[in-house]
Design a protein around this motif. Sequence first.
Motif: not given
Length: 433
Positions: A351-355, A395-397, A406-409
């Motif tokens: 969630s933090m990566i999305g924020d 599915d988001e961003g 997610s971290i790698a992205n």
Amino acid sequence: MSEQINPLWNHFIRAVQEEVKPALGCTEPVSLALACAIAAEHLPGEVTQIDAWVSPNLMKNGLGVTVPGTGMVGLPIAAALGAIGGNAQAGLEVLKDASGDALAKAKALLQAGRVQVKLQEPCDEILYSRACVHAGNTSAMVTIAGGHTRVVEIVCQGETRFVLNEQPGEMGGDPLVVFSHTTLSQIVEFVEQVPFDAIRFILEAARLNDALSREGLSGKWGLHIGATLHKQRARGWMAQDIGSDIVIRTSAASDARMGGAKLPAMSNSGSGNQGITATMPVVVVAEYVQADDERLARALMLSHLAAIYIHYQLPRLSALCAATTAAMGAAAGMAWLMGGNYQTIAMAIGSMIGDVSGIICDGASNSCAMKVSTSVGSAWKAVMMALDDSAVTGDEGIVAHDVEQSIANLCSLACRSMQATDQQIIEIMASKV
């Protein structure tokens, strides 16, 4: 350290011992101060001239930050005070013993135009400082590269006294290589099972950074964000709750650190702000849940290790504000203290990566405390969501279904496309000089 401990766990402990260290002041100016102090140590007389060259990223992080105990901003005063009053054996605390007399002499050297700090161009190293310190007709030159305290060459009167032949990662020189084949779940397992005595040392992070936070609440430092929010909360404009405590106490520590307080921060990955961000939210939550020293130590170890693990996949300095990734570590530590499991931790980080993944680093300055406050606020929000089984989905961003991806992205942005952003930031900042 017990030989009975899992070998991987020994690597984790060593990595934290290497990356979580006391630091007085912003570590980029301090790195240059250390180079100057080491050079001056090789000279027989009083310092009369300093010429220094630094990498663009080190310049970026040295332009706008206050050097502790000086009331002054920038690399020249750090260089002068390091050469005249620095402790060459103190590492990132090189300026801790600088006297008032040394400061007066450093300022006089600056006023006489005898201190020059320039960009090293071209420069392949992200962290680089080279200082040539003169004492009359004698001189010594020290080069630090690849790390804030990694001395690679010492030259005195044209004679090479020391050359570091080891490259990062060779001969056991880089304890972080363990993270190239580590997962977040292994870190959580380590934190939950390692003997307390093996990690008790991490409690020093709570002591140092909490002391810095208390100093910041005096309102004398930087943008005094923590003190201001504390004042506004007393007026009823903010709720008196754990969320506001996290933001206020963490921001206050960053205020003091960036504003030049002569108290060390316990750093993480070479950054005092990252160390503060990985520490203070966990300390606040530990107080609320009345955690004992063992649970606090485990939560702090989780926070700092997770922050190191994520930062290992980033350039040492980049256009990505690393307070955000340190706060991801804090989210892990807070979630664990509140009864969360690995899945809870993974959801909070996702969630933090999305924020907050888009926050840029535009150099070390008082405004870093703003970014710190934003990052820890995001961490607390993400933990609250994860404890309620809610998170930004794959599915988001740039968020993936797996936290490791997610971290790698996120880190791929800093390693690739944000390199151009970093160059643009440096150009904008350099135009102000």
